[in-house]
Design an enzyme around this catalytic site. Structure first.
Site, PDB file in Angstrom:
ATOM      1  N   ASP A 168       4.774  -1.332  -9.602  1.00  0.00           N
ATOM      2  CA  ASP A 168       5.477  -2.309 -10.132  1.00  0.00           C
ATOM      3  C   ASP A 168       5.559  -3.516  -9.877  1.00  0.00           C
ATOM      4  O   ASP A 168       6.431  -4.357  -9.829  1.00  0.00           O
ATOM      5  CB  ASP A 168       7.165  -1.730 -10.252  1.00  0.00           C
ATOM      6  CG  ASP A 168       7.782  -2.439 -11.394  1.00  0.00           C
ATOM      7  OD1 ASP A 168       7.340  -2.891 -12.406  1.00  0.00           O
ATOM      8  OD2 ASP A 168       9.145  -2.619 -11.002  1.00  0.00           O
ATOM      9  N   ASP A 190      10.899  -4.374  -3.054  1.00  0.00           N
ATOM     10  CA  ASP A 190      11.009  -3.282  -4.231  1.00  0.00           C
ATOM     11  C   ASP A 190      10.188  -2.075  -4.222  1.00  0.00           C
ATOM     12  O   ASP A 190       9.083  -2.227  -5.075  1.00  0.00           O
ATOM     13  CB  ASP A 190      11.186  -3.936  -5.713  1.00  0.00           C
ATOM     14  CG  ASP A 190      12.623  -4.723  -5.563  1.00  0.00           C
ATOM     15  OD1 ASP A 190      13.478  -4.336  -4.834  1.00  0.00           O
ATOM     16  OD2 ASP A 190      12.781  -5.588  -6.302  1.00  0.00           O
TER      17      ASP A 190
END
Length: 286
Positions: A168, A190
């Site tokens: 991502d 993240d």
């Protein structure tokens, strides 16, 4: 400020001395600035599954291991216990990825401790000591864009050499911190959706998407980057066991134009079927 309930156990255990402020609230977690002795760190508090917007798509969770068959069955059935196990595995994926990538020399926040859905880690800062901004909040000269794009492509290669694909990666989960010399340095964050490169069939597509996101973002400032194709080049080298952190990349990828030997493929399929049929016959007559 009111102390979040999930940070209380870490304060009681002496891992956190005080909570300074909330830094951000994202799709899967809230992040707080905390004091730990003489250091300022951050605490990432994962949201419960029913309170976050990011869903655990099967593309990301494919081939993630569970501790035992009972957990695997519970996850498959979607029981309450199974959902708890799946949630724990989702959070552990980021912790495991951070430790693995930090050991491989990838610039990620340094992890310190993980307990009951709270990840205590390094607070990434800028040259002034303030919380580092995300790439999407910044603008760059063409030279800066080329430099940071090059750095991040190298980081993607190091990640893949460590067996990890971010899954991502974009300008929204890269911070602009500083290196040991105080120079601007992108830091990748993240990672709960990080996938195992060798064990997930979606890894090639996700790697190409991560690299394309970098190309498209920095291509706004240095348009020549839009003509590059590092994603497929990197994966081709990885698939050929030729990828290493110092590999020289070109940013180009040529598809093979060699005609497929369809007859040869069909012969191999036929041979495999014949071998399987012979094996079954031997088992029946044994």
């Amino acid at each position: 400020m009111k102390i979040p309930s999930r940070l209380v156990p870490l304060m009681e255990d002496g891992l956190i001395d005080s909570v300074v402020r909330q830094l951000m609230s994202g799709k899967e977690a809230m992040v707080f600035v905390v004091r730990c002795g003489a250091e300022t760190r951050c605490a990432k508090v994962y949201k419960e599954a029913n309170k976050r917007a990011f869903r655990q798509a099967v593309d990301y969770t494919e081939n993630r291991k569970t501790k035992n068959s009972r957990q695997a069955r519970a996850m498959a059935k979607g029981t309450r216990y199974g959902r708890e196990v799946q949630e724990q595995a989702w959070q552990n994926a980021e912790v495991d990825a951070l430790y693995r990538l930090a050991a491989a020399g990838v610039r990620v926040p340094r992890p310190y401790h993980f307990h009951e859905g709270v990840l205590l880690m390094e607070l990434v800062t800028n040259a002034d000591g303030d919380a580092a901004p995300r790439l999407n909040d910044l603008a760059f000269t063409p030279e800066q864009a080329r430099q940071h794009h090059h750095t991040l492509i190298q980081e993607v290669v190091r990640m893949l050499c460590a067996g990890v694909v971010h899954g991502d990666l974009s300008e929204f989960n890269i911070l602009m911190g500083v290196d040991a010399d105080g120079q601007a340095c992108p830091v990748i964050i993240d990672l709960p959706q990080a996938i195992d490169a060798a064990g997930n069939n979606h890894a090639p597509a996700m790697l190409e998407r991560d690299v394309a996101n970098l190309r498209n973002y920095f291509g706004q400032f240095a348009p020549e980057l839009l003509a590059t194709d590092y994603g497929r080049e990197i994966w081709a080298l990885y698939a050929a066991s030729a990828l290493h952190p110092e590999v020289a990349l070109t940013g180009r990828f040529e598809r093979s134009r060699k005609a497929v030997d369809l007859d040869g493929v069909l012969r191999e399929i036929g041979d495999a079927r014949a071998e399987e049929a012979a094996r079954l016959l031997r088992l029946q007559t044994a």
